[in-house]
Design a protein around this motif. Structure first.
Motif, PDB file in Angstrom:
ATOM      1  N   LYS A  50      26.118  35.836  24.033  1.00  0.00           N
ATOM      2  CA  LYS A  50      25.478  34.795  24.835  1.00  0.00           C
ATOM      3  C   LYS A  50      24.017  35.139  25.093  1.00  0.00           C
ATOM      4  O   LYS A  50      23.135  34.265  25.006  1.00  0.00           O
ATOM      5  CB  LYS A  50      26.222  34.620  26.161  1.00  0.00           C
ATOM      6  N   LYS A  51      23.730  36.387  25.402  1.00  0.00           N
ATOM      7  CA  LYS A  51      22.354  36.827  25.671  1.00  0.00           C
ATOM      8  C   LYS A  51      21.476  36.622  24.433  1.00  0.00           C
ATOM      9  O   LYS A  51      20.348  36.118  24.534  1.00  0.00           O
ATOM     10  CB  LYS A  51      22.356  38.301  26.065  1.00  0.00           C
ATOM     11  N   GLN A  61      21.959  34.515  22.076  1.00  0.00           N
ATOM     12  CA  GLN A  61      21.779  33.075  21.914  1.00  0.00           C
ATOM     13  C   GLN A  61      20.694  32.538  22.847  1.00  0.00           C
ATOM     14  O   GLN A  61      19.834  31.753  22.444  1.00  0.00           O
ATOM     15  CB  GLN A  61      23.094  32.335  22.181  1.00  0.00           C
ATOM     16  N   GLU A  62      20.759  32.957  24.099  1.00  0.00           N
ATOM     17  CA  GLU A  62      19.787  32.483  25.081  1.00  0.00           C
ATOM     18  C   GLU A  62      18.368  32.918  24.733  1.00  0.00           C
ATOM     19  O   GLU A  62      17.399  32.240  25.081  1.00  0.00           O
ATOM     20  CB  GLU A  62      20.172  32.994  26.473  1.00  0.00           C
ATOM     21  N   SER A 122      31.213  39.222  24.497  1.00  0.00           N
ATOM     22  CA  SER A 122      30.867  37.807  24.659  1.00  0.00           C
ATOM     23  C   SER A 122      29.539  37.640  25.389  1.00  0.00           C
ATOM     24  O   SER A 122      28.716  36.781  25.024  1.00  0.00           O
ATOM     25  CB  SER A 122      31.977  37.076  25.429  1.00  0.00           C
ATOM     26  N   ARG A 123      29.314  38.463  26.419  1.00  0.00           N
ATOM     27  CA  ARG A 123      28.038  38.392  27.147  1.00  0.00           C
ATOM     28  C   ARG A 123      26.866  38.758  26.242  1.00  0.00           C
ATOM     29  O   ARG A 123      25.778  38.176  26.348  1.00  0.00           O
ATOM     30  CB  ARG A 123      28.074  39.318  28.368  1.00  0.00           C
TER      31      ARG A 123
END
Length: 229
Positions: A200-201, A203-204, A196-197
């Protein structure tokens, strides 16, 4: 099952090089099995009396550690065969298999299948050639996944899946994760939290957008590098 048995068999790498008459012989010994979501197909150590080809749905093959931790080895989709090696060994399944959703499977019983090969040696040689190509592809995939960090594993996995489905690696393309994220995390050899991290990374960094199980590619050149087209 809506898809004809011959068409299902033709999609399987093991039978990819077989002519229609050989596919017809294999169809003659195959048995349709319908499985419900989360139904266990076999457990590690169970006696193996044949192998399977996925006709519809999905199946996961996995191992369990002594403390019950699950490691997903394969996520199988329509056209994939599994447990075929057991028919040439002592006959014990080396892992567990479970339907991820309602699925149709073709079961190829061990004894009739071996008798078919004994009567048709040319068919056995064609199958051996198909299996060699598939094993080479799987070996390359495992090596690539094992030698990369989690982000690189994820990007490589997505790129291979997209190419396998004929989806171009370019901005705006989408890939839908076909299984739960926990299952895919296990397949990539990482924890769900790390997976998940990583999403997210990415995406960011503006490389992807994630909505549910759908990944939209925003910066293909940056994400895939020279693989992008």
């Amino acid at each position: 099952m809506s898809v004809p048995v011959s068409e299902v068999l033709r999609k399987a790498p093991l039978f990819a090089d077989l002519p229609p008459e050989d596919l017809s012989r294999i169809r003659g010994i195959s048995v349709l099995r319908r499985c419900a979501r989360r139904e266990t197909l076999f457990r590690e150590g169970d006696r193996a009396d044949g192998f399977f080809v996925v006709a519809s749905g999905r199946v996961k093959v996995f191992k369990l550690s002594a403390d019950g931790k699950e490691q997903v080895l394969h996520i199988l989709e329509p056209g994939d065969s599994f447990a075929e090696a057991t028919i040439f060994e002592e006959g014990r399944f080396p892992a567990n298999a479970e339907a991820l959703g309602d699925s149709d499977l073709l079961f190829l019983p061990k004894r009739p299948f071996i008798e078919l090969l004994e009567k048709n040696p040319k068919m056995a040689l064609r199958m051996l050639g198909s299996l060699s190509k598939w094993l080479k592809r799987m070996t390359d995939l495992v090596e690539n996944l094992a030698l990369r960090d989690v982000e690189a594993r994820l990007v490589f996995f997505v790129s291979e899946e997209m190419k396998g489905r004929g989806v171009p690696l370019r901005d705006g393309a989408e890939y839908e994760i076909p299984v739960g994220k926990n299952v895919l995390a296990s397949r990539l050899g990482t924890a769900p939290e790390t997976f998940s991290r990583t999403l997210k990374k990415l995406q960011e960094e503006g490389k992807i957008r994630v909505q549910g199980n759908r990944i939209r590619i925003l910066k293909a050149d940056s994400l895939f590098g020279p693989l992008a087209r």
